[in-house]
Enzyme design. Structure first.
Site, PDB file in Angstrom:
ATOM      1  N   MET A  30      84.922 -56.132  53.011  1.00 15.68           N
ATOM      2  CA  MET A  30      83.644 -55.807  52.369  1.00 15.68           C
ATOM      3  C   MET A  30      82.842 -54.844  53.229  1.00 15.68           C
ATOM      4  SD  MET A  30      82.478 -59.089  50.206  1.00 15.68           S
ATOM      5  CE  MET A  30      81.722 -59.996  51.536  1.00 15.68           C
ATOM      6  N   GLY A  31      83.487 -54.258  54.235  1.00 18.87           N
ATOM      7  CA  GLY A  31      82.817 -53.246  55.033  1.00 18.87           C
ATOM      8  C   GLY A  31      81.894 -53.810  56.091  1.00 18.87           C
ATOM      9  N   PHE A  32      81.050 -52.920  56.656  1.00 18.56           N
ATOM     10  CA  PHE A  32      80.242 -53.194  57.847  1.00 18.56           C
ATOM     11  C   PHE A  32      81.188 -53.731  58.926  1.00 18.56           C
ATOM     12  CE2 PHE A  32      76.523 -54.507  60.346  1.00 18.56           C
ATOM     13  CZ  PHE A  32      75.763 -53.375  60.181  1.00 18.56           C
ATOM     14  N   LEU A  33      82.155 -52.872  59.239  1.00 15.21           N
ATOM     15  CA  LEU A  33      83.346 -53.294  59.968  1.00 15.21           C
ATOM     16  C   LEU A  33      83.069 -53.604  61.433  1.00 15.21           C
ATOM     17  CD1 LEU A  33      85.827 -50.703  58.416  1.00 15.21           C
ATOM     18  CD2 LEU A  33      85.410 -53.072  57.693  1.00 15.21           C
ATOM     19  N   HIS A  34      83.793 -54.603  61.925  1.00 10.45           N
ATOM     20  CA  HIS A  34      83.734 -54.984  63.335  1.00 10.45           C
ATOM     21  C   HIS A  34      85.165 -55.170  63.817  1.00 10.45           C
ATOM     22  CE1 HIS A  34      84.592 -58.950  61.748  1.00 10.45           C
ATOM     23  NE2 HIS A  34      83.482 -58.926  61.025  1.00 10.45           N
ATOM     24  N   GLY A  36      86.976 -57.678  64.247  1.00 11.52           N
ATOM     25  CA  GLY A  36      87.818 -58.600  63.469  1.00 11.52           C
ATOM     26  C   GLY A  36      88.567 -57.841  62.388  1.00 11.52           C
ATOM     27  N   HIS A  37      87.828 -57.004  61.658  1.00  5.27           N
ATOM     28  CA  HIS A  37      88.467 -56.183  60.620  1.00  5.27           C
ATOM     29  C   HIS A  37      89.479 -55.208  61.246  1.00  5.27           C
ATOM     30  CE1 HIS A  37      84.314 -56.835  58.726  1.00  5.27           C
ATOM     31  NE2 HIS A  37      85.128 -57.365  57.825  1.00  5.27           N
ATOM     32  N   LYS A 151      89.487 -66.458  60.276  1.00  9.12           N
ATOM     33  CA  LYS A 151      88.045 -66.759  60.273  1.00  9.12           C
ATOM     34  C   LYS A 151      87.655 -67.384  58.927  1.00  9.12           C
ATOM     35  CE  LYS A 151      83.473 -65.866  60.560  1.00  9.12           C
ATOM     36  NZ  LYS A 151      83.137 -64.938  59.506  1.00  9.12           N
TER      37      LYS A 151
HETATM   38  P1  AMP Z   1      85.018 -59.559  54.953  1.00  6.05           P
HETATM   39  O1  AMP Z   1      84.672 -58.105  55.119  1.00  6.05           O
HETATM   40  O2  AMP Z   1      84.050 -60.486  55.614  1.00  6.05           O
HETATM   41  O3  AMP Z   1      85.352 -59.918  53.540  1.00  6.05           O
HETATM   42  O4  AMP Z   1      86.362 -59.768  55.766  1.00  6.05           O
HETATM   43  C1  AMP Z   1      87.503 -58.995  55.492  1.00  6.05           C
HETATM   44  C2  AMP Z   1      88.681 -59.573  56.227  1.00  6.05           C
HETATM   45  O5  AMP Z   1      88.431 -59.577  57.625  1.00  6.05           O
HETATM   46  C3  AMP Z   1      88.976 -61.021  55.820  1.00  6.05           C
HETATM   47  O6  AMP Z   1      90.377 -61.211  55.777  1.00  6.05           O
HETATM   48  C4  AMP Z   1      88.360 -61.791  56.948  1.00  6.05           C
HETATM   49  O7  AMP Z   1      88.950 -63.059  57.155  1.00  6.05           O
HETATM   50  C5  AMP Z   1      88.635 -60.886  58.121  1.00  6.05           C
HETATM   51  N1  AMP Z   1      87.717 -61.170  59.220  1.00  6.05           N
HETATM   52  C6  AMP Z   1      86.360 -61.182  59.166  1.00  6.05           C
HETATM   53  N2  AMP Z   1      85.855 -61.549  60.356  1.00  6.05           N
HETATM   54  C7  AMP Z   1      86.912 -61.796  61.174  1.00  6.05           C
HETATM   55  C8  AMP Z   1      87.047 -62.206  62.541  1.00  6.05           C
HETATM   56  N3  AMP Z   1      86.008 -62.461  63.295  1.00  6.05           N
HETATM   57  N4  AMP Z   1      88.296 -62.346  63.023  1.00  6.05           N
HETATM   58  C9  AMP Z   1      89.380 -62.102  62.260  1.00  6.05           C
HETATM   59  N5  AMP Z   1      89.322 -61.698  60.975  1.00  6.05           N
HETATM   60  C10 AMP Z   1      88.105 -61.540  60.446  1.00  6.05           C
END
Ligand code: AMP
Length: 283
Positions: A30-34, A36-37, A151
């Protein structure tokens, strides 16, 4: 790196590469990448063996409840594209809502049972939205392998189930949680936290660590493990606990005494910000 906004362009990008025998890796976000992404994007190539890596950035309206943060969800398109490029993505799919949900869209995917407890209980309809958008993205991208973070442990379990039940030809791969140096699980939503909330949010990873320590000494009673985590989270005056629960690591069923791997999962609100975290306790 290609930036694609419509379905035909994604298929035109992926199709020839797939037909040439390349393994296509996909990371939905969903963006606003860090980090983890970005770790998922890097792992697509290095661990999941993808020759082509495509990410998507789409803040999916159908997975947000009416009183949730859809309209204020953080966005940074230019920054995200630069990060995707650095992480080695070959293409990014950035669809507008009208491409994903055109007028007349009528289908919702619901996975039973696994969506009942934990976040499913406090966010009705959330996983229906997640499943629907991920199934659509799989259909659009035509990936061989898709990577998701642990996560969102329940999300990963639900998506594995959906992929199996719908016979989708995609390998679903989980990736470990990426944390800040002080232990806070990385999340796009961490940006919402005030300095006080950010400091107190450390009780989440510390609570999980307390339960891990109890587990390491042989504690197997789910309620005792939950209490160990809760005691730490309760030291944060701003923490409003949604749930702290031990569940079966595979089917998320209830657990009394752990005889096989379990997950200790939690969701805690700090003000308007809801954070989740978890740890898997292995026998
Ligand atoms: P989101 O943008 O929050 O929908 O996350 C997109 C993907 O990144 C999903 O598969 C999340 O589980 C993964 N993700 C988000 N935060 C983390 C994190 N801290 N460590 C590992 N994967 C992450």
């Amino acid at each position: 790196m290609e930036v694609l906004t419509d379905i035909a362009a994604v298929r035109a990008f992926v199709g020839p590469r797939r037909r040439a025998g390349e393994r296509v890796g996909f990371v939905p976000t969903m963006g606003f990448l860090h980090d983890g992404h970005l770790s998922l994007m890097r792992a697509a190539r290095s661990e999941a063996g993808a020759g082509v890596v495509i990410a998507s950035i789409f803040v999916n309206p159908t997975q947000f409840g009416p009183n949730e943060d859809f309209t204020r969800y953080p966005r940074d398109e230019a920054g995200d594209l630069a990060k995707c490029r650095d992480a080695g993505c070959d293409a990014v799919f950035l669809p507008p809502v009208s491409v994903m949900y055109p007028e007349g869209h009528r289908t919702t995917i619901h996975v039973d049972a696994l969506t009942g407890p934990l976040c499913g209980a406090s966010r009705p309809g959330h996983f229906d939205g997640v499943c629907t958008v991920v199934a659509k993205l799989f259909g659009i991208v035509g990936c061989d392998v898709a990577l998701f973070g642990e996560k969102d442990y329940q999300q990963l379990a639900v998506l594995r189930q959906m992929t199996r039940d719908l016979d989708l030809p995609v390998e679903v791969v989980g990736h470990p949680i990426v944390r800040e140096p002080d232990g806070l699980a990385m999340s796009s939503r961490n940006v919402y936290l005030s300095a006080d909330e950010r400091a107190q949010a450390l009780t989440l990873s510390r609570g999980l660590a307390a339960a891990r320590a109890a587990w390491a000494t042989g504690e197997r009673h789910a309620r005792v493990l939950e209490a160990a985590a809760l005691a730490v989270v309760r030291t944060a005056p701003l923490a409003d606990v949604d749930y702290i629960e031990v569940r079966d690591a595979r089917d998320l069923g209830p657990v009394d005494t752990a005889a096989r791997d379990v997950v200790l999962a939690l969701a805690v609100r700090f003000g308007r910000t809801r954070l989740i975290d978890n740890t898997v306790l292995r026998v």
